[in-house]
Design a protein around this motif. Structure first.
Motif, PDB file in Angstrom:
ATOM      1  N   VAL A   1       0.836  -1.205   0.000  1.00 20.97           N
ATOM      2  CA  VAL A   1       0.000   0.000   0.000  1.00 20.97           C
ATOM      3  C   VAL A   1       0.870   1.254   0.000  1.00 20.97           C
ATOM      4  CG1 VAL A   1      -1.692   1.314   1.332  1.00 20.97           C
ATOM      5  CG2 VAL A   1      -1.926  -1.157   1.102  1.00 20.97           C
ATOM      6  N   GLY A   2       1.981   1.203   0.709  1.00 21.07           N
ATOM      7  CA  GLY A   2       2.856   2.372   0.767  1.00 21.07           C
ATOM      8  C   GLY A   2       3.618   2.617  -0.515  1.00 21.07           C
ATOM      9  N   MET A   3       3.865   1.550  -1.299  1.00 20.75           N
ATOM     10  CA  MET A   3       4.675   1.700  -2.510  1.00 20.75           C
ATOM     11  C   MET A   3       3.861   2.085  -3.735  1.00 20.75           C
ATOM     12  SD  MET A   3       7.623  -1.193  -2.594  1.00 20.75           S
ATOM     13  CE  MET A   3       7.985  -0.551  -4.242  1.00 20.75           C
ATOM     14  N   VAL A   4       2.640   1.566  -3.834  1.00 23.81           N
ATOM     15  CA  VAL A   4       1.832   1.774  -5.040  1.00 23.81           C
ATOM     16  C   VAL A   4       0.887   2.949  -4.829  1.00 23.81           C
ATOM     17  CG1 VAL A   4       0.207   0.721  -6.645  1.00 23.81           C
ATOM     18  CG2 VAL A   4       1.981  -0.682  -5.567  1.00 23.81           C
ATOM     19  N   SER A   5       0.928   3.881  -5.757  1.00 20.61           N
ATOM     20  CA  SER A   5       0.132   5.105  -5.638  1.00 20.61           C
ATOM     21  C   SER A   5      -1.266   4.902  -6.222  1.00 20.61           C
ATOM     22  CB  SER A   5       0.839   6.257  -6.368  1.00 20.61           C
ATOM     23  OG  SER A   5       0.014   7.388  -6.430  1.00 20.61           O
ATOM     24  N   PHE A   6      -2.292   5.024  -5.383  1.00 19.46           N
ATOM     25  CA  PHE A   6      -3.663   4.941  -5.863  1.00 19.46           C
ATOM     26  C   PHE A   6      -3.998   6.156  -6.724  1.00 19.46           C
ATOM     27  CE2 PHE A   6      -3.793   1.878  -2.491  1.00 19.46           C
ATOM     28  CZ  PHE A   6      -4.756   0.960  -2.874  1.00 19.46           C
ATOM     29  N   ARG A   7      -3.375   7.268  -6.422  1.00 20.57           N
ATOM     30  CA  ARG A   7      -3.643   8.494  -7.180  1.00 20.57           C
ATOM     31  C   ARG A   7      -3.103   8.380  -8.599  1.00 20.57           C
ATOM     32  NH1 ARG A   7      -1.888  14.003  -4.392  1.00 20.57           N
ATOM     33  NH2 ARG A   7      -3.437  13.165  -2.947  1.00 20.57           N
ATOM     34  N   GLU A   8      -1.919   7.744  -8.742  1.00 15.92           N
ATOM     35  CA  GLU A   8      -1.281   7.649 -10.061  1.00 15.92           C
ATOM     36  C   GLU A   8      -1.937   6.589 -10.936  1.00 15.92           C
ATOM     37  OE1 GLU A   8       3.137   6.722 -12.018  1.00 15.92           O
ATOM     38  OE2 GLU A   8       2.882   6.878  -9.842  1.00 15.92           O
ATOM     39  N   TYR A   9      -2.245   5.418 -10.351  1.00 11.55           N
ATOM     40  CA  TYR A   9      -2.746   4.294 -11.155  1.00 11.55           C
ATOM     41  C   TYR A   9      -4.246   4.083 -11.024  1.00 11.55           C
ATOM     42  CZ  TYR A   9       2.258   3.284 -11.027  1.00 11.55           C
ATOM     43  OH  TYR A   9       3.627   3.381 -11.121  1.00 11.55           O
ATOM     44  N   GLY A  10      -4.898   4.787 -10.108  1.00 11.08           N
ATOM     45  CA  GLY A  10      -6.307   4.536  -9.851  1.00 11.08           C
ATOM     46  C   GLY A  10      -6.479   3.314  -8.968  1.00 11.08           C
ATOM     47  N   TYR A  11      -7.687   3.136  -8.426  1.00  9.73           N
ATOM     48  CA  TYR A  11      -7.913   2.017  -7.493  1.00  9.73           C
ATOM     49  C   TYR A  11      -7.710   0.675  -8.186  1.00  9.73           C
ATOM     50  CZ  TYR A  11     -10.240  -1.167  -4.284  1.00  9.73           C
ATOM     51  OH  TYR A  11     -10.517  -2.230  -3.444  1.00  9.73           O
ATOM     52  N   ALA A  12      -8.335   0.491  -9.350  1.00  8.16           N
ATOM     53  CA  ALA A  12      -8.244  -0.796 -10.049  1.00  8.16           C
ATOM     54  C   ALA A  12      -6.813  -1.088 -10.486  1.00  8.16           C
ATOM     55  CB  ALA A  12      -9.180  -0.801 -11.257  1.00  8.16           C
ATOM     56  N   GLY A  13      -6.113  -0.074 -11.000  1.00  8.84           N
ATOM     57  CA  GLY A  13      -4.739  -0.276 -11.453  1.00  8.84           C
ATOM     58  C   GLY A  13      -3.799  -0.606 -10.305  1.00  8.84           C
ATOM     59  N   ALA A  14      -3.938   0.124  -9.201  1.00  9.14           N
ATOM     60  CA  ALA A  14      -3.073  -0.122  -8.047  1.00  9.14           C
ATOM     61  C   ALA A  14      -3.331  -1.506  -7.460  1.00  9.14           C
ATOM     62  CB  ALA A  14      -3.308   0.956  -6.981  1.00  9.14           C
ATOM     63  N   MET A  15      -4.604  -1.897  -7.357  1.00  7.90           N
ATOM     64  CA  MET A  15      -4.926  -3.219  -6.837  1.00  7.90           C
ATOM     65  C   MET A  15      -4.395  -4.305  -7.759  1.00  7.90           C
ATOM     66  SD  MET A  15      -6.362  -2.875  -3.913  1.00  7.90           S
ATOM     67  CE  MET A  15      -6.974  -4.521  -3.658  1.00  7.90           C
ATOM     68  N   ALA A  16      -4.451  -4.075  -9.082  1.00  2.00           N
ATOM     69  CA  ALA A  16      -3.942  -5.064 -10.037  1.00  2.00           C
ATOM     70  C   ALA A  16      -2.439  -5.271  -9.853  1.00  2.00           C
ATOM     71  CB  ALA A  16      -4.243  -4.614 -11.467  1.00  2.00           C
ATOM     72  N   ILE A  17      -1.706  -4.194  -9.635  1.00  4.77           N
ATOM     73  CA  ILE A  17      -0.263  -4.302  -9.414  1.00  4.77           C
ATOM     74  C   ILE A  17       0.034  -5.084  -8.146  1.00  4.77           C
ATOM     75  CG2 ILE A  17       1.829  -2.975  -8.872  1.00  4.77           C
ATOM     76  CD1 ILE A  17       0.775  -0.764 -10.689  1.00  4.77           C
ATOM     77  N   MET A  18      -0.659  -4.757  -7.065  1.00  7.76           N
ATOM     78  CA  MET A  18      -0.391  -5.404  -5.776  1.00  7.76           C
ATOM     79  C   MET A  18      -0.780  -6.885  -5.796  1.00  7.76           C
ATOM     80  SD  MET A  18      -1.317  -2.460  -2.944  1.00  7.76           S
ATOM     81  CE  MET A  18      -2.884  -1.962  -3.639  1.00  7.76           C
ATOM     82  N   VAL A  19      -1.934  -7.210  -6.399  1.00  9.15           N
ATOM     83  CA  VAL A  19      -2.361  -8.612  -6.468  1.00  9.15           C
ATOM     84  C   VAL A  19      -1.399  -9.413  -7.335  1.00  9.15           C
ATOM     85  CG1 VAL A  19      -4.164 -10.151  -7.323  1.00  9.15           C
ATOM     86  CG2 VAL A  19      -4.796  -8.127  -6.009  1.00  9.15           C
ATOM     87  N   THR A  20      -0.973  -8.845  -8.458  1.00 12.48           N
ATOM     88  CA  THR A  20      -0.016  -9.531  -9.334  1.00 12.48           C
ATOM     89  C   THR A  20       1.297  -9.783  -8.614  1.00 12.48           C
ATOM     90  OG1 THR A  20      -1.008  -8.448 -11.266  1.00 12.48           O
ATOM     91  CG2 THR A  20       1.167  -9.445 -11.563  1.00 12.48           C
ATOM     92  N   ALA A  21       1.774  -8.802  -7.850  1.00 10.22           N
ATOM     93  CA  ALA A  21       3.022  -8.969  -7.098  1.00 10.22           C
ATOM     94  C   ALA A  21       2.899 -10.085  -6.069  1.00 10.22           C
ATOM     95  CB  ALA A  21       3.404  -7.655  -6.416  1.00 10.22           C
ATOM     96  N   ILE A  22       1.754 -10.177  -5.383  1.00 10.37           N
ATOM     97  CA  ILE A  22       1.544 -11.241  -4.400  1.00 10.37           C
ATOM     98  C   ILE A  22       1.534 -12.608  -5.074  1.00 10.37           C
ATOM     99  CG2 ILE A  22      -0.189 -12.244  -2.854  1.00 10.37           C
ATOM    100  CD1 ILE A  22      -0.916  -9.413  -1.994  1.00 10.37           C
ATOM    101  N   ILE A  23       0.834 -12.717  -6.216  1.00 11.33           N
ATOM    102  CA  ILE A  23       0.762 -13.999  -6.927  1.00 11.33           C
ATOM    103  C   ILE A  23       2.148 -14.425  -7.398  1.00 11.33           C
ATOM    104  CG2 ILE A  23      -0.118 -15.138  -8.995  1.00 11.33           C
ATOM    105  CD1 ILE A  23      -2.660 -13.433  -8.700  1.00 11.33           C
ATOM    106  N   LEU A  24       2.918 -13.491  -7.975  1.00  7.89           N
ATOM    107  CA  LEU A  24       4.267 -13.818  -8.461  1.00  7.89           C
ATOM    108  C   LEU A  24       5.182 -14.240  -7.317  1.00  7.89           C
ATOM    109  CD1 LEU A  24       4.873 -10.991 -11.108  1.00  7.89           C
ATOM    110  CD2 LEU A  24       4.403 -13.413 -11.536  1.00  7.89           C
ATOM    111  N   SER A  25       5.086 -13.550  -6.179  1.00 10.33           N
ATOM    112  CA  SER A  25       5.945 -13.893  -5.042  1.00 10.33           C
ATOM    113  C   SER A  25       5.605 -15.271  -4.493  1.00 10.33           C
ATOM    114  CB  SER A  25       5.823 -12.835  -3.945  1.00 10.33           C
ATOM    115  OG  SER A  25       4.516 -12.819  -3.397  1.00 10.33           O
ATOM    116  N   VAL A  26       4.304 -15.611  -4.434  1.00  7.22           N
ATOM    117  CA  VAL A  26       3.905 -16.932  -3.934  1.00  7.22           C
ATOM    118  C   VAL A  26       4.348 -18.026  -4.900  1.00  7.22           C
ATOM    119  CG1 VAL A  26       1.920 -18.412  -3.412  1.00  7.22           C
ATOM    120  CG2 VAL A  26       1.997 -16.075  -2.549  1.00  7.22           C
ATOM    121  N   VAL A  27       4.259 -17.766  -6.205  1.00  2.00           N
ATOM    122  CA  VAL A  27       4.742 -18.744  -7.199  1.00  2.00           C
ATOM    123  C   VAL A  27       6.234 -18.999  -7.004  1.00  2.00           C
ATOM    124  CG1 VAL A  27       5.192 -19.097  -9.659  1.00  2.00           C
ATOM    125  CG2 VAL A  27       2.957 -18.269  -8.913  1.00  2.00           C
TER     126      VAL A  27
END
Length: 265
Positions: free
Chosen positions: A155-181
Motif C-alpha cells: 500500500v505504501g509503494m503503489v500510488s492509488f492516485r497515479e494508477y487509480g484504485y483498479a490499477g493499483a490493486m492489479a499491481i499489488m495482487v499480481t506482485a503477491i501472486i508472483l511472489s507466492v509462485v
C-alpha cells in the motif's frame, strides 16, 4: 480498461518488479515456518501441504488487500493509557501482531524442547498423528500475521492516485501472486534441506524465536508505547535477515568442513 492502461506504463512495471522482490524477501520467514510446520506430516503429504498452505495463504493475503480500509482502521487506537512511567495505546493491528508473536514464540520453544528431550512428539510425526488440515490452518493463520508487513509495504509503494484504485490493486495482487509462485518453486528444496539436517532444523527454530521477539517488539512499537519517556523501538528487519544469512553461511561452512574431515579419514 484502467488496468490495461496501468500495465502500459513503465513505472507500473518497475513498481511491480520492486514490490514482487520485497514480497519475496518479506516471505522468507514464511518459508522457514512452512518447513518446520510441514515436517510434522508424513513425507508423502509434505509437498501437498506446502502447496495448499501457500495457495490458501496467498488468497488470505489478497483478501487482506481488498479489506484495505478495514486494515487501515485497525491502526487507529482502541485504548490509550498514560501513567507516570508508561504511556501508549492499543490498536487492532498491534494486538494481532502481538498474539502472532507470542504464539510463534510458544511454538518454537516447544519444538526445541521436544527435539532436545526426545519426547514422543518427535516420534509421532512419522506416524501422521498431526492433522493435515490442522497444519494448513496453522500455516494460514501465521501467514496472516506475517502479511501485515507485506500488505502495508504494498500500500505504501503503489500510488492509488497515479494508477487509480483498479490499477493499483492489479499491481499489488499480481506482485503477491508472483511472489507466492516463486516461494512455491523454492519451498520444497528449502524444506528438504531443513528437514534432512538436524542442526539446520535447530537453527531454523532459533530463527523463529528471533522473528517472534521481533513481532512482539513491533506490536509494542505500533502502539507507540514508551517507558519513562523512552519509546520502544522495533528491530530493523535488515538486522534480522543479516543475522539469519550470516548464521546459515557459518552452518554451511561447518557442514562442508565436516564432510571434508569425514572424507579425509
Amino acid at each position: 480498461m484502467e488496468i490495461i492502461q496501468t500495465f502500459l506504463s513503465p513505472s507500473a512495471w518497475l513498481a511491480l518488479l520492486t514490490l514482487t522482490f520485497l514480497e519475496i524477501v518479506l516471505g522468507i520467514d514464511n518459508i522457514v515456518f512452512l518447513s518446520i510446520s510441514t515436517s510434522k506430516l508424513p513425507p508423502a503429504q509434505q509437498p501437498h501441504a506446502r502447496t495448499v498452505g501457500l495457495l490458501l495463504a496467498m488468497l488470505a493475503r489478497i483478501g487482506l488487500l481488498f479489506g484495505i480500509s478495514l486494515l487501515m482502521r485497525l491502526t487507529r487506537p482502541l485504548v490509550s493509557f498514560h501513567t507516570s512511567w508508561v504511556e501508549g495505546s492499543v490498536t487492532g493491528q498491534s494486538l494481532i501482531i502481538l498474539a502472532g508473536g507470542i504464539f510463534l514464540l510458544y511454538k518454537s520453544v516447544t519444538e526445541i524442547h521436544a527435539k532436545l528431550e526426545g519426547t514422543g512428539k518427535e516420534k509421532n510425526r512419522a506416524s501422521g498423528s498431526h492433522s493435515f488440515w490442522g497444519v494448513i490452518a496453522l500455516i494460514v493463520a501465521l501467514d496472516i500475521v506475517f502479511s501485515f508487513d507485506s500488505v502495508l509495504t504494498a500500500v505504501g509503494m503503489v500510488s492509488f492516485r497515479e494508477y487509480g484504485y483498479a490499477g493499483a490493486m492489479a499491481i499489488m495482487v499480481t506482485a503477491i501472486i508472483l511472489s507466492v509462485v516463486m516461494m512455491m518453486r523454492f519451498a520444497t528444496p528449502i524444506s528438504n534441506f531443513v528437514n534432512n539436517h538436524p542442526t539446520i532444523q535447530m537453527l531454523a527454530l532459533s530463527f523463529l524465536m528471533l522473528i517472534a521477539v521481533m513481532l512482539i517488539l513491533e506490536a509494542v512499537h505500533l502502539g507507540k508505547v514508551s517507558f519513562w519517556g523512552k519509546e520502544v523501538e522495533e528491530i530493523p528487519k535488515g538486522y534480522i535477515y543479516f543475522a539469519i544469512a550470516f548464521s546459515l553461511l557459518v552452518e554451511v561452512l561447518n557442514m562442508k568442513l565436516g564432510k571434508k574431515s569425514s572424507s579425509g579419514k
